[in-house]
Enzyme design. Structure first.
Site, PDB file in Angstrom:
ATOM      1  N   GLU A  94      -1.219  24.816 -55.164  1.00 29.27           N
ATOM      2  CA  GLU A  94      -2.515  24.654 -55.815  1.00 29.27           C
ATOM      3  C   GLU A  94      -3.592  25.540 -55.213  1.00 29.27           C
ATOM      4  OE1 GLU A  94      -2.724  20.549 -54.898  1.00 29.27           O
ATOM      5  OE2 GLU A  94      -3.926  20.878 -53.122  1.00 29.27           O
ATOM      6  N   CYS A 107     -10.348  27.673 -52.414  1.00 30.55           N
ATOM      7  CA  CYS A 107      -9.449  27.070 -51.440  1.00 30.55           C
ATOM      8  C   CYS A 107      -8.019  27.462 -51.840  1.00 30.55           C
ATOM      9  CB  CYS A 107      -9.653  25.562 -51.519  1.00 30.55           C
ATOM     10  SG  CYS A 107      -8.564  24.630 -50.456  1.00 30.55           S
ATOM     11  N   CYS A 114       4.430  21.558 -46.971  1.00 29.20           N
ATOM     12  CA  CYS A 114       4.094  21.813 -45.567  1.00 29.20           C
ATOM     13  C   CYS A 114       5.065  21.035 -44.681  1.00 29.20           C
ATOM     14  CB  CYS A 114       2.666  21.369 -45.273  1.00 29.20           C
ATOM     15  SG  CYS A 114       2.179  21.698 -43.567  1.00 29.20           S
ATOM     16  N   CYS A 118       1.824  15.670 -41.319  1.00 27.46           N
ATOM     17  CA  CYS A 118       0.670  14.818 -40.990  1.00 27.46           C
ATOM     18  C   CYS A 118       0.720  13.573 -41.884  1.00 27.46           C
ATOM     19  CB  CYS A 118      -0.635  15.572 -41.199  1.00 27.46           C
ATOM     20  SG  CYS A 118      -0.726  17.065 -40.200  1.00 27.46           S
ATOM     21  N   CYS A 121      -1.606  13.106 -45.178  1.00 24.33           N
ATOM     22  CA  CYS A 121      -1.756  14.249 -46.085  1.00 24.33           C
ATOM     23  C   CYS A 121      -0.685  14.227 -47.177  1.00 24.33           C
ATOM     24  CB  CYS A 121      -1.657  15.532 -45.270  1.00 24.33           C
ATOM     25  SG  CYS A 121      -1.592  17.026 -46.277  1.00 24.33           S
ATOM     26  N   CYS A 334      -6.804  18.111 -50.642  1.00 18.86           N
ATOM     27  CA  CYS A 334      -5.572  18.725 -50.145  1.00 18.86           C
ATOM     28  C   CYS A 334      -4.299  18.049 -50.690  1.00 18.86           C
ATOM     29  CB  CYS A 334      -5.592  18.638 -48.620  1.00 18.86           C
ATOM     30  SG  CYS A 334      -4.154  19.309 -47.817  1.00 18.86           S
TER      31      CYS A 334
HETATM   32  N1  SAH Z   1      -2.675  22.872 -42.676  1.00 23.72           N
HETATM   33  C1  SAH Z   1      -4.012  23.192 -42.409  1.00 23.72           C
HETATM   34  C2  SAH Z   1      -4.819  23.566 -43.640  1.00 23.72           C
HETATM   35  C3  SAH Z   1      -4.562  22.799 -44.885  1.00 23.72           C
HETATM   36  S1  SAH Z   1      -5.076  21.128 -44.851  1.00 23.72           S
HETATM   37  C4  SAH Z   1      -4.685  22.057 -41.644  1.00 23.72           C
HETATM   38  O1  SAH Z   1      -4.102  20.989 -41.558  1.00 23.72           O
HETATM   39  O2  SAH Z   1      -5.765  22.287 -41.094  1.00 23.72           O
HETATM   40  C5  SAH Z   1      -6.817  21.318 -45.033  1.00 23.72           C
HETATM   41  C6  SAH Z   1      -7.636  20.135 -44.534  1.00 23.72           C
HETATM   42  O3  SAH Z   1      -7.461  18.998 -45.390  1.00 23.72           O
HETATM   43  C7  SAH Z   1      -7.235  19.704 -43.126  1.00 23.72           C
HETATM   44  O4  SAH Z   1      -8.362  19.538 -42.294  1.00 23.72           O
HETATM   45  C8  SAH Z   1      -6.548  18.391 -43.409  1.00 23.72           C
HETATM   46  O5  SAH Z   1      -6.559  17.586 -42.271  1.00 23.72           O
HETATM   47  C9  SAH Z   1      -7.357  17.846 -44.579  1.00 23.72           C
HETATM   48  N2  SAH Z   1      -6.692  16.737 -45.294  1.00 23.72           N
HETATM   49  C10 SAH Z   1      -5.374  16.523 -45.460  1.00 23.72           C
HETATM   50  N3  SAH Z   1      -5.158  15.356 -46.120  1.00 23.72           N
HETATM   51  C11 SAH Z   1      -6.377  14.840 -46.374  1.00 23.72           C
HETATM   52  C12 SAH Z   1      -6.825  13.645 -47.020  1.00 23.72           C
HETATM   53  N4  SAH Z   1      -5.975  12.768 -47.526  1.00 23.72           N
HETATM   54  N5  SAH Z   1      -8.156  13.431 -47.074  1.00 23.72           N
HETATM   55  C13 SAH Z   1      -9.042  14.335 -46.572  1.00 23.72           C
HETATM   56  N6  SAH Z   1      -8.686  15.467 -45.958  1.00 23.72           N
HETATM   57  C14 SAH Z   1      -7.367  15.729 -45.855  1.00 23.72           C
HETATM   58 FE1  SF4 Z   2       0.265  20.420 -43.395  1.00 22.48          FE
HETATM   59 FE2  SF4 Z   2      -1.291  18.628 -44.546  1.00 22.48          FE
HETATM   60 FE3  SF4 Z   2      -0.946  18.590 -41.915  1.00 22.48          FE
HETATM   61 FE4  SF4 Z   2      -2.389  20.571 -43.033  1.00 22.48          FE
HETATM   62  S1  SF4 Z   2      -2.896  18.392 -43.025  1.00 22.48           S
HETATM   63  S2  SF4 Z   2      -0.780  20.749 -41.472  1.00 22.48           S
HETATM   64  S3  SF4 Z   2      -1.282  20.798 -44.976  1.00 22.48           S
HETATM   65  S4  SF4 Z   2       0.643  18.228 -43.447  1.00 22.48           S
END
Ligand code: SAH
Ligand code: SF4
Length: 358
Positions: A94, A107, A114, A118, A121, A334
């Site tokens: 996306e 973005c 990924c 996390c 996410c 995200c």
């Molecule tokens: N992988 C990288 C960049 C992509 S994620 C990273 O983790 O930094 C981009 C941002 O979206 C990150 O700060 C991540 O922690 C945040 N993010 C992921 N899931 C989310 C959610 N459910 N609500 C709000 N922010 C979220």
């Molecule tokens: Fe990957 Fe989501 Fe963690 Fe960013 S926040 S590193 S996209 S799993």
């Protein structure tokens, strides 16, 4: 069966010139084509009018500018546009267009899915397919640019994927954005989960891009739970590496802080951030959790909890911002829209287990 056409997207002008090496005017043609593809977001050879007709026919027969197809295009009530794209293989990723009064930002994704896992996410929960090529990354930018008359001047790597796991292709993309599109490195932000060796590698490139760390807790026991990467590179080590990055490059880094109710939004954790970030004139960007079914009962804190967390940091002299919510009605956070398409498109592999901290 016809042989597949070669893709031009992702090639710089030197690589383009190599493709036309049998022509005397290869360099000039490569420069013109690069201008059409990157600076004008043009995909149609017939509209590259400064190229000779016979050369356009040759290009049409043998090359394709971009393989990207749009699976879904959604527009939110606040003018955010979100595309789900793929290259015909149904592995979707996306990208989002974010118009503001003073600028237009976007973005982008760096991977399909990924592998970092996390727990908050949607992308991480969906697993990992593959790295995106430089062409597929800059292709997102160009598709979004073609949706607006305004110049898309800012880029953030906060879509799907961990950009530093795909560093080679991301660096190639940055170079194309700078040299061919004409974007300022200073308007490009890479957000990382915190991969220490790759942050060091990026520092060596010494590009004036903006680096953000997804910190999400100053406490190892909490960050361990939220981000498996913390087992390998815990809080102090990764924050120390960010400080080194800042000293080497002279560019201020920022910290992203996702707020999950009663998990990492406690006064104890706000207070623990203060000594951790001491001496860094940095910004902490607070991001209230966007609801995703994590299976862990995570929820978004109420306004008052966010305000209380923010107050503690501000009283200690830290610079705090809050992510302004955009595109809520089209799930522009995200990983969310691709998550909704899982059944239809996703062919996710099983993520590699991360090494455990010894
Ligand atoms: N992988 C990288 C960049 C992509 S994620 C990273 O983790 O930094 C981009 C941002 O979206 C990150 O700060 C991540 O922690 C945040 N993010 C992921 N899931 C989310 C959610 N459910 N609500 C709000 N922010 C979220
Ligand atoms: Fe990957 Fe989501 Fe963690 Fe960013 S926040 S590193 S996209 S799993």
């Amino acid at each position: 069966m016809a042989t597949a056409k070669q893709i031009l997207l992702g090639l710089d002008r030197v690589e383009l010139a190599e493709l036309f090496a049998d022509r005397k005017d290869a360099k000039l043609r490569a420069k013109q084509i690069a201008h059409h593809i990157y600076a004008r977001a043009e995909r149609d050879f017939d509209k590259m009018l400064d190229l000779p007709g016979e050369f356009r026919e040759h290009l049409k027969a043998n090359f394709l500018v971009s393989p990207l197809e749009v699976a879904t295009h959604k527009t939110s009530t606040d003018e955010v546009e979100k595309l789900l794209v793929h290259r015909g293989d149904n592995q979707v990723y996306e990208c989002v267009l974010l118009p503001y009064k003073d600028r237009v930002s976007c973005c982008l994704s760096s991977q399909v899915g990924c592998p970092m896992g996390c727990t908050f996410c949607a992308t991480g929960l969906g697993g990992f397919d593959r790295n995106l090529t430089a062409g597929e990354i800059i292709g997102q930018y160009l598709l979004l640019q073609s949706l607006t008359e305004r110049r898309l001047s800012h880029v953030v790597f906060m879509g799907m994927g961990e950009p530093l796991l795909n560093l080679k292709n991301v660096l190639k993309t940055l170079k194309l954005m700078h040299e061919e599109v004409g974007l300022s490195y200073r308007h490009i932000t890479i957000s990382t989960v915190g991969l220490v060796p790759q942050i060091k590698e990026l520092a060596k490139e010494n590009l004036p891009i903006h680096l953000a760390l997804s910190l999400h807790s100053p406490l190892d026991k909490v960050r361990d739970r939220l981000m498996p990467v913390n087992h390998k590179w815990p809080v102090k080590e990764v924050v120390g590496t960010m400080k080194d990055y800042q000293n080497t490059t002279g560019r201020k880094v920022t910290f992203e802080y996702l707020l999950i109710k009663e998990v990492n939004d406690t006064p104890e954790q706000a207070k623990a951030l203060i000594p951790l970030l001491k001496g860094m004139p940095n910004v902490i960007n607070l991001i209230p959790f966007n609801w995703v079914d994590t299976g862990q009962g995570f929820s978004r804190p109420e306004r008052e909890r966010v305000r209380a967390f923010r107050r503690i940091l501000e009283e200690a002299g830290l610079n705090v911002t809050e992510r302004v919510e955009r595109g809520h009605d089209i799930a522009a956070a995200c990983g969310q829209l691709a998550g909704q398409h899982k059944g239809k498109f996703a062919r996710r592999g099983i993520s590699e287990p991360l090494p455990v901290r010894s």
